[in-house]
Design a protein around this motif. Structure first.
Motif, mmCIF file in Angstrom:
data_model
loop_
_atom_site.group_PDB
_atom_site.id
_atom_site.type_symbol
_atom_site.label_atom_id
_atom_site.label_comp_id
_atom_site.label_asym_id
_atom_site.label_seq_id
_atom_site.Cartn_x
_atom_site.Cartn_y
_atom_site.Cartn_z
ATOM 1 N N GLU A 285 0.826 -1.213 0.000
ATOM 2 C CA GLU A 285 0.000 0.000 0.000
ATOM 3 C C GLU A 285 0.858 1.260 0.000
ATOM 4 N N LEU A 286 1.897 1.270 0.794
ATOM 5 C CA LEU A 286 2.755 2.450 0.851
ATOM 6 C C LEU A 286 3.431 2.709 -0.495
ATOM 7 N N GLN A 287 3.855 1.646 -1.170
ATOM 8 C CA GLN A 287 4.495 1.856 -2.459
ATOM 9 C C GLN A 287 3.486 2.314 -3.512
ATOM 10 N N LEU A 288 2.256 1.860 -3.412
ATOM 11 C CA LEU A 288 1.208 2.348 -4.314
ATOM 12 C C LEU A 288 0.989 3.850 -4.107
ATOM 13 N N ILE A 289 0.968 4.277 -2.852
ATOM 14 C CA ILE A 289 0.772 5.701 -2.544
ATOM 15 C C ILE A 289 1.964 6.511 -3.031
ATOM 16 N N LYS A 290 3.162 6.009 -2.765
ATOM 17 C CA LYS A 290 4.366 6.738 -3.180
ATOM 18 C C LYS A 290 4.411 6.885 -4.701
ATOM 19 N N HIS A 291 4.040 5.833 -5.414
ATOM 20 C CA HIS A 291 4.029 5.889 -6.876
ATOM 21 C C HIS A 291 2.999 6.908 -7.359
ATOM 22 N N ALA A 292 1.839 6.963 -6.724
ATOM 23 C CA ALA A 292 0.810 7.931 -7.120
ATOM 24 C C ALA A 292 1.294 9.361 -6.897
ATOM 25 N N ILE A 293 1.961 9.603 -5.782
ATOM 26 C CA ILE A 293 2.481 10.947 -5.498
ATOM 27 C C ILE A 293 3.521 11.355 -6.542
ATOM 28 N N SER A 294 4.338 10.398 -6.986
ATOM 29 C CA SER A 294 5.393 10.707 -7.954
ATOM 30 C C SER A 294 4.826 11.207 -9.279
ATOM 31 N N ARG A 295 3.551 10.989 -9.522
ATOM 32 C CA ARG A 295 2.933 11.396 -10.790
ATOM 33 C C ARG A 295 2.325 12.801 -10.724
ATOM 34 N N ILE A 296 2.388 13.442 -9.560
ATOM 35 C CA ILE A 296 1.920 14.819 -9.435
ATOM 36 C C ILE A 296 2.935 15.741 -10.112
ATOM 37 N N GLN A 297 2.474 16.620 -11.003
ATOM 38 C CA GLN A 297 3.391 17.415 -11.818
ATOM 39 C C GLN A 297 3.938 18.643 -11.097
ATOM 40 N N ASN A 298 3.130 19.305 -10.300
ATOM 41 C CA ASN A 298 3.595 20.486 -9.575
ATOM 42 C C ASN A 298 4.574 20.044 -8.491
ATOM 43 N N GLU A 299 5.855 20.433 -8.614
ATOM 44 C CA GLU A 299 6.897 19.929 -7.723
ATOM 45 C C GLU A 299 6.666 20.322 -6.267
ATOM 46 N N ASP A 300 6.251 21.567 -6.012
ATOM 47 C CA ASP A 300 6.019 21.998 -4.629
ATOM 48 C C ASP A 300 4.858 21.241 -4.001
ATOM 49 N N VAL A 301 3.797 21.042 -4.783
ATOM 50 C CA VAL A 301 2.648 20.272 -4.296
ATOM 51 C C VAL A 301 3.062 18.828 -4.040
ATOM 52 N N LYS A 302 3.851 18.263 -4.953
ATOM 53 C CA LYS A 302 4.328 16.890 -4.778
ATOM 54 C C LYS A 302 5.133 16.757 -3.478
ATOM 55 N N GLU A 303 6.035 17.708 -3.233
ATOM 56 C CA GLU A 303 6.843 17.651 -2.014
ATOM 57 C C GLU A 303 5.984 17.800 -0.762
ATOM 58 N N PHE B 261 2.908 16.701 -0.493
ATOM 59 C CA PHE B 261 2.250 15.406 -0.327
ATOM 60 C C PHE B 261 3.237 14.343 0.172
ATOM 61 N N GLU B 262 4.509 14.487 -0.167
ATOM 62 C CA GLU B 262 5.513 13.540 0.318
ATOM 63 C C GLU B 262 5.668 13.620 1.839
ATOM 64 N N VAL B 263 5.414 14.791 2.406
ATOM 65 C CA VAL B 263 5.433 14.919 3.863
ATOM 66 C C VAL B 263 4.259 14.154 4.475
ATOM 67 N N VAL B 264 3.117 14.184 3.802
ATOM 68 C CA VAL B 264 1.971 13.372 4.247
ATOM 69 C C VAL B 264 2.354 11.902 4.224
ATOM 70 N N PHE B 265 3.007 11.485 3.152
ATOM 71 C CA PHE B 265 3.451 10.098 3.041
ATOM 72 C C PHE B 265 4.438 9.746 4.147
ATOM 73 N N SER B 266 5.365 10.646 4.417
ATOM 74 C CA SER B 266 6.360 10.412 5.457
ATOM 75 C C SER B 266 5.697 10.173 6.809
ATOM 76 N N GLU B 267 4.751 11.009 7.151
ATOM 77 C CA GLU B 267 4.059 10.847 8.429
ATOM 78 C C GLU B 267 3.257 9.548 8.454
ATOM 79 N N THR B 268 2.694 9.190 7.324
ATOM 80 C CA THR B 268 1.926 7.944 7.247
ATOM 81 C C THR B 268 2.817 6.730 7.495
ATOM 82 N N THR B 269 4.017 6.729 6.899
ATOM 83 C CA THR B 269 4.913 5.585 7.100
ATOM 84 C C THR B 269 5.205 5.378 8.574
ATOM 85 N N ARG B 270 5.361 6.463 9.301
ATOM 86 C CA ARG B 270 5.657 6.363 10.732
ATOM 87 C C ARG B 270 4.477 5.758 11.491
ATOM 88 N N LEU B 271 3.276 6.177 11.125
ATOM 89 C CA LEU B 271 2.093 5.774 11.878
ATOM 90 C C LEU B 271 1.626 4.353 11.565
#
Length: 483
Positions: free
Chosen positions: A197-215, A217-227
């Motif tokens: 599931e985490l890799q599916l989410i990470k792959h989906a985030i990588s497809r976001i074109q706006n770099e600042d928005v992508k970064e 969302f990567e913080v959301v992913f980071s917090e999710t991995t911890r939890l």
């Protein structure tokens, strides 16, 4: 020619004296407003400290530059942005600190952010539908192959060490292309379904074109991995759940991610509404050793607000350990496993003095404390850890002062911890060291830690089960660079 700021010592003292005794406690304050709480981080300085410091100093002096040499998750930096300070310098050796701080202080367009969120949620729905069968069958596959998901990493042919290979082989049998990254000890910290599931989410985030928005969302992913990891979330150091809990652990990864995503989008929108259109703040980030701060110009800083670690990472807050799981998932392309596990060794007090040391720190209080710790023959190495920390602190204070303009103010938020039964008066030690650097001690403010981010107990020996109480009071040491 360097232009000096005003000496406002008496104005500041009078301001501080007018405040109530519990002013700095911030008992009723919302310490999670705006983007301050987009990601958990160890031992965070609550934002009202820096906000009120800036408000008070700005009454008497125009501030154009701010520095935090230990920026952590960017609390001081964000308050600098809100205060409209032109140049804000943040420094930290931890890549996760940079990831969070940049996301926290980079203003995103609300329309672009909402657009990115809709795109991401759509991509997630598609991915989860496509991998529905994989997610339903993976746990049974791992179990039927005889792998133990509670295995330790030293069992080289078992789940803890071989999770990426095991899962990639299974995914391939299903005719799918998702690749699980070769992350060291991945299976030790995550159960099978969670990894996919985490890799599916990470792959989906990588497809976001706006770099600042992508970064962001990567913080959301980071917090999710911890939890959703197998780690015991009540502690900053790396301890895995008991095996019986790992066996039945089934976190709802998608639900957790979307919950944090929605919250963080709301926080960024709230920040956008708070920041004025004429705000010209520029945040400068650096990975410098805090004892050099090569990226910060000399004689350029108007005010320093910072909270250094209470002590060495090995026996206090292990920032590197806290960040390890997240960094492995988010930045495995950039940093090796060794890079990540070595973070704590690079932080204050990381140098070892196991066989003794020659004390050249200008503080009688510290000298007496070290002698008391060494009164027991078994404590020489522990005294070396203490000395290493304060040696680094002295070097860092010297460099910070070099970066400051004349009559600039430094606010050091510290705690006086206890080692081997000896209380280390860091606040007073700083004052003694400051005098040798041309710094004037203006005052020291006290605050009770009511909104405590640190756990009430910690494990200073790194031995599971052996815990002691952490401190409940902080001191704010106020210094001025003399003329």
């Amino acid at each position: 020619m360097m232009i000096a700021l005003k000496n406002i010592d008496e104005d500041l003292r009078k301001e501080f004296q007018r405040l109530s005794d519990d002013f700095w406690d911030f008992k009723e304050s919302d310490t999670k407003e705006l983007t301050h709480s987009i990601h958990n981080y160890p031992a965070v300085m609550v934002y009202p400290i820096s906000r009120n410091i800036l408000n008070i100093v700005k009454k008497y002096e125009k501030l154009t530059s701010l520095m935090d040499p230990f920026m952590g998750s960017g609390t001081v930096l964000l308050e600098g942005v809100l205060a409209g300070i032109s140049d804000i310098y943040g420094n930290d050796l931890n890549p996760l600190a940079h990831r969070i701080s940049k996301a926290k202080t980079t203003l995103l367009d609300k329309i672009e952010l909402e657009k990115g969120k809709r795109q991401l949620l759509s991509l997630l729905e598609q991915s989860y539908f496509e991998y529905k069968e994989v997610l339903l069958e993976v746990d049974g596959y791992v179990q039927n192959c005889g792998y133990d998901i509670t295995a330790k990493v030293n069992e080289k042919e078992n789940w803890g060490a071989k999770a990426p290979q095991i899962l990639n082989a299974f995914i391939e049998t299903k005719g799918k292309s998702l690749k699980i990254p070769e992350i060291t000890n991945l299976g030790f910290w995550f159960v099978p379904t969670v990894i996919i599931e985490l890799q599916l989410i990470k792959h989906a985030i990588s497809r976001i074109q706006n770099e600042d928005v992508k970064e962001y969302f990567e913080v959301v992913f980071s917090e999710t991995t911890r939890l959703v990891s197998n780690r015991r979330n009540g502690e900053f150091k790396m301890y895995r759940m008991q095996p019986e809990k790992v066996k039945v652990y089934k976190p709802n990864v998608k639900e957790q991610f979307i919950k944090i995503l929605n919250s963080n989008v709301e926080k960024m929108c709230a920040l956008q509404e708070r920041v004025t259109n004429d705000n010209k703040s520029k945040v400068h980030f650096s990975f410098d050793d805090a004892a050099s701060l090569e990226s910060v110009p000399d004689d350029s800083i108007d005010i320093v607000i910072t909270s250094p670690p209470y002590g060495d990472s090995r026996t206090t807050v292990a920032y590197g350990q806290f960040s390890r799981v997240s960094l492995q998932w988010c930045d495995y392309e950039k940093y090796s496993y060794k890079d990540i596990i070595d973070i704590d060794k690079k932080l204050m007090g990381g140098k070892s003095y196991k066989k003794g040391f020659e004390n050249n720190i200008c503080s009688k209080i510290l000298k007496d404390s070290l002698l008391e710790i060494m009164s027991s023959a078994d404590n020489l190495e522990r005294a070396g850890d203490v000395y290493s920390f304060y040696k680094d602190l002295q070097d860092i204070m010297q460099t910070v002062t070099q970066k400051c303009r004349i009559n600039s103010y430094q606010f050091w938020v510290v705690g006086n911890r206890t080692v081997k039964g000896v209380q280390l008066m860091t606040s007073d030690i700083i004052v003694e060291m400051a005098k040798t650097m041309g710094l004037v001690h203006v005052t020291t403010l006290e605050r009770n830690i009511t909104n405590k981010v640190m756990p009430s107990l910690n494990s200073p020996t790194n031995e599971p089960g052996k815990k002691v109480k952490t401190m409940n009071e902080e001191l704010i040491v106020v210094l001025r660079k003399g003329e």
